[in-house]
Design a protein around this motif. Structure first.
Motif, short mmCIF file in Angstrom:
data_model
loop_
_atom_site.label_atom_id
_atom_site.label_comp_id
_atom_site.label_asym_id
_atom_site.label_seq_id
_atom_site.Cartn_x
_atom_site.Cartn_y
_atom_site.Cartn_z
N ALA A 164 0.75 -1.17 -0.06
CA ALA A 164 0.06 0.06 0.03
C ALA A 164 1.07 1.16 0.23
CB ALA A 164 -0.89 0.08 1.10
N LEU A 165 0.46 2.31 -0.57
CA LEU A 165 1.47 3.52 -0.66
C LEU A 165 1.42 4.28 0.59
CD1 LEU A 165 0.01 4.48 -4.41
CD2 LEU A 165 1.75 2.84 -3.73
N ILE A 166 2.37 5.13 0.46
CA ILE A 166 2.64 6.36 1.62
C ILE A 166 1.69 7.45 1.04
CG2 ILE A 166 3.95 7.93 2.97
CD1 ILE A 166 6.12 5.80 2.32
N ALA A 167 0.49 7.52 1.37
CA ALA A 167 -0.72 8.24 0.81
C ALA A 167 -0.18 9.86 1.18
CB ALA A 167 -1.89 8.08 1.13
N PHE A 168 0.22 10.10 2.51
CA PHE A 168 0.46 11.34 3.07
C PHE A 168 1.87 11.25 3.57
CE2 PHE A 168 -3.95 10.22 3.70
CZ PHE A 168 -4.67 11.25 3.04
N PRO A 169 2.89 11.50 2.53
CA PRO A 169 4.17 11.59 3.21
C PRO A 169 4.68 12.61 4.18
CG PRO A 169 4.05 11.59 0.58
CD PRO A 169 2.78 11.82 1.27
N GLU A 170 3.84 13.58 4.29
CA GLU A 170 4.23 14.70 5.07
C GLU A 170 4.13 14.09 6.62
OE1 GLU A 170 0.03 15.13 3.89
OE2 GLU A 170 1.99 14.61 3.07
N ILE A 171 2.87 13.20 6.63
CA ILE A 171 2.76 12.61 7.76
C ILE A 171 3.71 11.31 8.39
CG2 ILE A 171 0.98 11.18 9.33
CD1 ILE A 171 -1.38 12.72 7.64
N THR A 172 4.15 10.74 7.38
CA THR A 172 5.04 9.76 7.60
C THR A 172 6.25 10.26 8.21
OG1 THR A 172 4.04 8.35 5.93
CG2 THR A 172 6.09 7.69 6.62
N VAL A 173 6.73 11.43 7.55
CA VAL A 173 8.09 12.08 7.95
C VAL A 173 7.85 12.52 9.27
CG1 VAL A 173 9.56 14.15 7.57
CG2 VAL A 173 8.59 12.80 5.74
N GLU A 174 6.70 13.23 9.75
CA GLU A 174 6.42 13.80 10.96
C GLU A 174 6.42 12.56 12.16
OE1 GLU A 174 2.91 15.97 10.78
OE2 GLU A 174 3.91 17.74 9.86
N THR A 175 5.75 11.40 11.89
CA THR A 175 5.75 10.57 12.60
C THR A 175 7.01 9.51 12.70
OG1 THR A 175 4.70 8.80 10.85
CG2 THR A 175 3.47 10.21 12.68
N ASN A 176 7.99 9.82 11.88
CA ASN A 176 9.23 9.21 12.14
C ASN A 176 9.33 7.59 11.66
OD1 ASN A 176 12.16 9.25 11.89
ND2 ASN A 176 12.26 9.13 14.26
N THR A 177 8.07 7.16 10.66
CA THR A 177 7.87 5.86 10.59
C THR A 177 8.97 5.36 9.40
OG1 THR A 177 5.72 6.57 11.01
CG2 THR A 177 6.10 4.20 9.97
N GLU A 178 10.05 5.20 9.78
CA GLU A 178 11.23 4.63 8.88
C GLU A 178 10.74 3.32 8.22
OE1 GLU A 178 15.97 3.61 8.99
OE2 GLU A 178 14.97 4.94 10.55
N TYR A 179 10.04 2.29 8.79
CA TYR A 179 9.59 1.23 8.16
C TYR A 179 9.16 1.40 6.97
CZ TYR A 179 6.17 -2.16 7.34
OH TYR A 179 5.46 -3.38 6.37
N TYR A 180 8.33 2.47 6.61
CA TYR A 180 7.22 2.53 5.51
C TYR A 180 8.50 2.91 4.25
CZ TYR A 180 3.09 2.59 8.48
OH TYR A 180 2.33 2.06 9.30
N TRP A 181 9.34 3.91 4.69
CA TRP A 181 10.36 4.52 3.61
C TRP A 181 10.83 3.10 2.94
CZ3 TRP A 181 8.75 8.68 1.78
CH2 TRP A 181 8.16 9.65 2.74
N LYS A 182 11.28 2.28 3.75
CA LYS A 182 12.02 0.96 3.38
C LYS A 182 11.22 -0.05 2.61
CE LYS A 182 14.98 0.61 7.57
NZ LYS A 182 15.36 -0.36 8.55
N ASP A 183 9.81 -0.03 2.95
CA ASP A 183 8.94 -1.23 2.16
C ASP A 183 7.84 -0.44 1.17
OD1 ASP A 183 10.66 -3.00 3.29
OD2 ASP A 183 8.86 -3.72 4.45
N CYS A 184 7.70 0.77 1.33
CA CYS A 184 6.61 1.49 0.45
C CYS A 184 6.96 2.57 -0.24
CB CYS A 184 5.73 1.83 1.48
SG CYS A 184 5.06 0.72 2.63
N ILE A 185 6.09 2.91 -1.23
CA ILE A 185 6.52 4.06 -2.23
C ILE A 185 5.32 5.16 -2.13
CG2 ILE A 185 8.03 2.93 -3.91
CD1 ILE A 185 5.79 2.35 -5.76
N THR A 186 5.60 6.24 -2.71
CA THR A 186 4.65 7.14 -2.48
C THR A 186 3.87 7.30 -3.99
OG1 THR A 186 6.13 8.86 -3.78
CG2 THR A 186 6.27 8.80 -1.37
N PRO A 187 2.57 7.97 -3.98
CA PRO A 187 1.81 8.16 -5.09
C PRO A 187 2.71 8.56 -6.19
CG PRO A 187 0.20 8.63 -3.38
CD PRO A 187 1.79 8.60 -2.64
N TYR A 188 3.32 9.84 -5.85
CA TYR A 188 4.20 10.32 -6.88
C TYR A 188 5.08 9.30 -7.63
CZ TYR A 188 8.20 13.28 -8.69
OH TYR A 188 9.10 13.60 -9.50
N GLU A 189 5.89 8.47 -6.90
CA GLU A 189 6.80 7.49 -7.27
C GLU A 189 5.96 6.56 -8.06
OE1 GLU A 189 10.23 7.39 -4.05
OE2 GLU A 189 8.43 6.64 -3.58
#
Length: 454
Positions: A164-189
């Motif tokens: 599933a995509l990182i729908a709101f990257p700005e929230i993921t950055v704020e919550t420091n959820t590093e796991y998502y950046w390893k296994d998921c991509i953004t809608p832009y990508e």
């Protein structure tokens, strides 16, 4: 003439004038009364409470249809003024008649899709109905698929997957959820990936067309010797793991669930911590692929979209359908509505195990229990599926007795040659079938960007 004679003549003339005036006044009174009576009759509801004008218009349209006057029926309905309270009902009737006629034409002759398209366009000339537009897209897709030149393909069937995509990257950055950046991509990508795949001639296919059951026993499968695809196209299976949206991921940048909107379109739904509710057609893979295929219908073979690989420990598609859920029954009903629309739109489902277990390290009893739970809590929602996607890509060797559990569950694997060893024909470009051969997507386009992980 005497004075008396003139006086009598004058009296008669006056009487005539008075009589004429009274006649005119009486006629005017009759006309006005008639107008009021007609208006009162028009406003009077019948016994069922429906206004007579709309009932008569719809009935008259049906009578014209029965007599074979389709054009006359549409014209009668279309004549309903926009400011009339019955206008919406008349427009819905136009959509009903056009869709029914288009379907009837195609059912009688599957080469007559142009006639079906013409009927739907005729309806759209009267009303911009979403239902008519959807039906038109369907028949335009049928036309394209039937008119394209198909050729035999015996090469590699590529498989590309993500989560599933990182729908709101700005929230993921704020919550420091590093796991998502390893296994998921953004809608832009993801949108750039789709465009790159399309530009390089790939076309989405359903995995079921790659598998054959030569003996017809429903148990022994093999890779198909060839696929018949549009000339110049390369087959691609896209799958998406962990489409659960469980509570652990809420408010961390992913959507909450997949929904069907009031127009029957697939969308994502998210409720943020501040109470804001977001319905989007642009931040999750399902609506993004839906829109991309509308814009590029030749990216989908026979309407295929993707494979949604589901676990069951926290429900499916954002609905808490697991056995521990307090609202399980109502959640199941809502999930089934979404699943029905997904299937209509060409999506298929796969088992990703119930608990996202590493099957390579699991005991026979664990594999049995996990498979049974998936069938009890997920299969009852999505229906039977032959596709099994290994969590972590951790395969069970083909000679292992645990394989029999999956065989009894009627699964073949989307990422291995589980029951389908490579034949001289098709091969699947997935770990297990042959050495992994990943598509070098990062070299397919420039300007790739990913926000920095804090």
């Amino acid at each position: 003439m005497s004075y008396r004679s003139r006086l009598r003549r004058r009296e008669r003339r006056r009487r005539h004038i008075i009589i004429a005036a009274c006649s005119v006044l009486a006629a005017a009174v009759v006309v006005v009364a008639g107008i009021f009576i007609i208006k009162a009759v028009k406003k009077t509801p019948d016994k069922e409470g429906d206004a007579k004008p709309v009932a008569s218009v719809l009935t008259s349209a049906d009578e014209l249809m029965q007599s074979g006057d389709f054009d006359g029926a549409l014209a009668l309905l279309a004549a309903t003024p926009e400011d009339n309270e019955n206008h919406a009902a008349a427009m819905e009737k136009i959509a009903d008649l056009c869709i029914q006629k288009a379907d009837a034409i195609y059912a009688e002759d599957e080469t007559a899709y142009d006639a079906s398209i013409a009927v739907l366009n005729q309806g759209l000339s009267y009303t911009q109905s979403e239902r008519l537009s959807t039906a038109l897209e369907k028949y335009q897709g049928i036309k394209q698929s039937k008119e394209v030149k198909l050729v035999a393909y015996t090469g590699v069937v590529e498989h590309w997957f993500t989560h599933a995509l990182i729908a709101f990257p700005e929230i993921t950055v704020e919550t420091n959820t590093e796991y998502y950046w390893k296994d998921c991509i953004t809608p832009y990508e993801f949108k750039h990936f789709l465009q790159a795949l399309y530009d390089y001639g790939f076309i989405l296919v359903d995995p079921s067309i790659c598998i054959e059951n030569p003996s017809g026993d429903g148990k022994t499968f093999a890779w198909a010797d060839k696929l018949m695809l549009p000339e110049g196209k390369k087959p691609l299976i896209m799958s998406f793991d962990d489409v659960v949206y469980d509570s652990r991921k809420m408010h961390c940048g992913m959507v909450d669930k997949i929904i069907v909107d009031e127009n029957g379109e697939l969308a994502s739904y998210t409720k943020h911590l501040n109470g804001e509710e977001v319905i989007s057609y642009d931040n999750e893979f399902i609506p993004i692929i839906e829109q991309f295929c509308k814009e590029h219908p030749d990216f989908s073979h026979n309407g295929a979209k993707g494979v949604i690989a589901l676990t069951g420990f926290a429900g499916v598609l954002g609905y808490r359908t697991n056995r521990q859920s307090e609202n399980r029954e109502s959640e199941i009903e809502e999930a089934k509505k979404v699943v029905a629309v997904l299937k209509e739109h060409g999506w298929t489902f796969a088992s990703h195990s119930y608990s996202h277990t590493n099957f390579a390290n699991a005991s026979l009893e664990k594999v049995q229990d996990d498979t049974q739970k998936w069938q009890n809590e997920v299969q009852n929602i999505v229906g039977e599926t032959p596709v099994f996607v290994y969590p972590f890509g951790a395969r069970i060797p083909n000679e292992d007795p645990r394989i029999e559990v999956l065989k009894n569950g009627s699964f073949f694997s989307c990422r291995s040659a589980l029951f389908c060893p490579p034949s001289p024909g098709l091969r699947a470009a997935s770990p297990g079938c042959r050495p992994p051969q990943k598509i070098p997507l990062f070299s397919y386009f420039t300007g790739f960007f990913r926000p920095s992980i804090p």
